[in-house]
Design a protein around this motif. Sequence first.
Motif: not given
Length: 117
Positions: A9-12, A16-20, A72-78, A98-101
């Motif tokens: 399970f990973e977040a890339l 402005g986005s994250v792919d799970l 999503l907001q770039n620079g924010t960790r989700y 987690s990932a930071v777009p």
Amino acid sequence: VTAVNLMAFEALPGDGSVDLLWRTGSEVDNLGFHVYRALSADGPWTRVTASLIPGLGFSAMGGSYAWHDSGLQNGTRYFYRLEDVDSKSMSTLHGPVSAVPGSPAAPTPPEGGGGGG
């Protein structure tokens, strides 16, 4: 506990986005998955999938899945958690990951390149 054997399970991060991405080794009686997002590993968690991402039901081989979170907001960790749900409405939570777009890196100028005159 459901009978989903989660192998990965990973977040890339993207712009402005994250792919799970996740992979199961096997699934027994699995209806599908929900994705939850938070700004902290401790929550609060918000479900971001409108409906179940369909599972394989019964599979000794498992499967590969992907889900795209955009706007999503770039620079924010989700932070993300994955919930698998079986036909008896039992569920198991996995994660968080987690990932930071961020915006794509600007290309590096060639050596010695630059101004002409």
